[in-house]
Design an enzyme around this catalytic site. Structure first.
Site, PDB file in Angstrom:
ATOM      1  N   ASP A  66      28.256   9.767 -21.795  1.00  0.00           N
ATOM      2  CA  ASP A  66      27.452   9.076 -20.789  1.00  0.00           C
ATOM      3  C   ASP A  66      26.885   7.761 -21.322  1.00  0.00           C
ATOM      4  O   ASP A  66      27.011   7.453 -22.517  1.00  0.00           O
ATOM      5  CB  ASP A  66      26.311   9.994 -20.300  1.00  0.00           C
ATOM      6  N   ASP A 135      15.979  20.493 -18.742  1.00  0.00           N
ATOM      7  CA  ASP A 135      16.199  20.952 -17.365  1.00  0.00           C
ATOM      8  C   ASP A 135      17.613  21.522 -17.177  1.00  0.00           C
ATOM      9  O   ASP A 135      18.047  21.763 -16.056  1.00  0.00           O
ATOM     10  CB  ASP A 135      15.932  19.823 -16.359  1.00  0.00           C
ATOM     11  N   HIS A 137      20.484  20.011 -18.056  1.00  0.00           N
ATOM     12  CA  HIS A 137      21.587  19.062 -17.843  1.00  0.00           C
ATOM     13  C   HIS A 137      22.508  18.997 -19.048  1.00  0.00           C
ATOM     14  O   HIS A 137      22.078  19.186 -20.188  1.00  0.00           O
ATOM     15  CB  HIS A 137      21.079  17.670 -17.437  1.00  0.00           C
ATOM     16  N   GLU A 142      22.463  16.036 -13.839  1.00  0.00           N
ATOM     17  CA  GLU A 142      21.176  16.642 -13.526  1.00  0.00           C
ATOM     18  C   GLU A 142      21.366  17.815 -12.557  1.00  0.00           C
ATOM     19  O   GLU A 142      22.437  17.970 -11.967  1.00  0.00           O
ATOM     20  CB  GLU A 142      20.263  15.576 -12.900  1.00  0.00           C
TER      21      GLU A 142
HETATM   22  C1  GLP Z   1      20.211  13.269 -23.185  1.00  0.00           C
HETATM   23  C2  GLP Z   1      21.746  13.101 -23.173  1.00  0.00           C
HETATM   24  C3  GLP Z   1      22.422  14.432 -23.259  1.00  0.00           C
HETATM   25  C4  GLP Z   1      21.715  15.249 -24.318  1.00  0.00           C
HETATM   26  C5  GLP Z   1      20.344  15.642 -23.815  1.00  0.00           C
HETATM   27  C6  GLP Z   1      19.487  16.321 -24.867  1.00  0.00           C
HETATM   28  O1  GLP Z   1      19.579  12.739 -22.096  1.00  0.00           O
HETATM   29  N1  GLP Z   1      22.282  12.363 -22.077  1.00  0.00           N
HETATM   30  O2  GLP Z   1      23.791  14.262 -23.553  1.00  0.00           O
HETATM   31  O3  GLP Z   1      22.428  16.414 -24.573  1.00  0.00           O
HETATM   32  O4  GLP Z   1      19.696  14.582 -23.201  1.00  0.00           O
HETATM   33  O5  GLP Z   1      18.975  15.415 -25.787  1.00  0.00           O
HETATM   34  P1  GLP Z   1      18.471  15.826 -27.221  1.00  0.00           P
HETATM   35  O6  GLP Z   1      19.683  16.275 -27.955  1.00  0.00           O
HETATM   36  O7  GLP Z   1      17.896  14.583 -27.831  1.00  0.00           O
HETATM   37  O8  GLP Z   1      17.485  16.912 -27.028  1.00  0.00           O
END
Ligand code: GLP
Length: 259
Positions: A66, A135, A137, A142
């Site tokens: 992404d 959440d 995702h 989302e």
């Molecule tokens: C972000 C990314 C995701 C990631 C998630 C968790 O927003 N777009 O790909 O898996 O949130 O982030 P983190 O690994 O920093 O907890």
């Protein structure tokens, strides 16, 4: 269902997944990796350079999950910058072989289709690394995302913007929109490896692995995949109902199966 591997800490998870990536690259130097951003996959990226040393990585390809929309790629928190800093440079990869969806406003209406075409042209993703948001995702899909969705523009939830505000000066600086591989895109990868660490992820992990398959918790899409592996520490595993079975099953896993 997904195979759940409970490890003592994030560094152990990083080594385990890095070993699997090395196994793939040895077998096929043109392996296609699906790359996640966020803090979760960092132990994998940290474990990789030493393990890949001496192997030919010139044909390795990567596709990020992404990108933020409207954030200049030169911004240190654009996912293009993050992937370059955490993956491309330390591993000595060819930046042209590691793609990130384009979040540039100019052309955004066809950026998703372009990305899907590029993944197909590369022969699809062999191993997709995933984190999970609080959440539920995955990527930036989302709650409410279709299981059939492909790469497209999404609006971030306020929760996700607050979670990601730590990378910016304030929550207002976190872009409102993103472009993300869809759940349908992710499900096409040949192997999904979802990582999660810490108590804050325990509920999302339990929902993704053991809850109902529902668009309300996009990570539950992994239950539809024939080869999904979930690698978690004890804290992230703390709400898993069948944790004892996962430990038992992994302890007796035939070596020939790999991860
Ligand atoms: C972000 C990314 C995701 C990631 C998630 C968790 O927003 N777009 O790909 O898996 O949130 O982030 P983190 O690994 O920093 O907890």
């Amino acid at each position: 269902m997904a195979e759940v591997v409970i490890v003592p800490d994030a560094a152990s998870a990083g080594r385990l997944v890095a070993d699997e990536i090395v196994r793939l690259v040895r077998a096929n130097p043109a392996t296609v990796l699906g790359l996640a951003t966020g803090s979760t996959p960092l132990p994998v990226y940290e474990a990789l350079p030493a393990r890949l040393a001496g192997l030919d990585v010139s044909r390795l390809r990567g596709f990020a999950l992404d990108e933020y929309v409207g954030l200049d790629v030169s911004h240190p928190e654009s996912y293009r910058s993050v992937i370059d800093r955490e993956v491309v440079e330390p591993l000595g990869l060819d930046p042209a072989r590691v793609r990130v969806p384009s979040g540039a406003l100019d052309g955004i209406e066809h950026a998703g289709d372009d990305y899907e075409e590029a993944i197909l042209a590369a022969g699809g993703i062999d191993l997709q690394i995933l984190g999970i948001g609080t959440d539920g995702h995955i990527g930036f899909n989302e709650p409410g995302s279709s299981f059939a969705s492909l790469t497209r523009v999404k609006t971030l939830t306020q929760q996700t913007r607050e979670d990601n505000a730590r990378f910016f000066d304030s929550v207002d600086d976190v872009p409102m929109h993103c472009i993300t591989q869809g759940l349908g895109t992710i499900l096409r990868a040949r192997h999904l490896v979802l990582l999660a660490f810490g108590e804050g992820k325990a509920e999302a992990v339990a929902g993704a692995v053991e809850g109902p398959v529902t668009a309300s918790l996009p990570g539950s899409a992994i239950q539809l995949h024939p080869h999904a592996t979930v690698v978690v520490d004890e804290a992230a595993a703390s709400r898993l109902r069948f944790a004892d079975y996962y430990r038992h099953s992994y302890a007796h896993k035939p070596a020939w199966q790999g991860l």
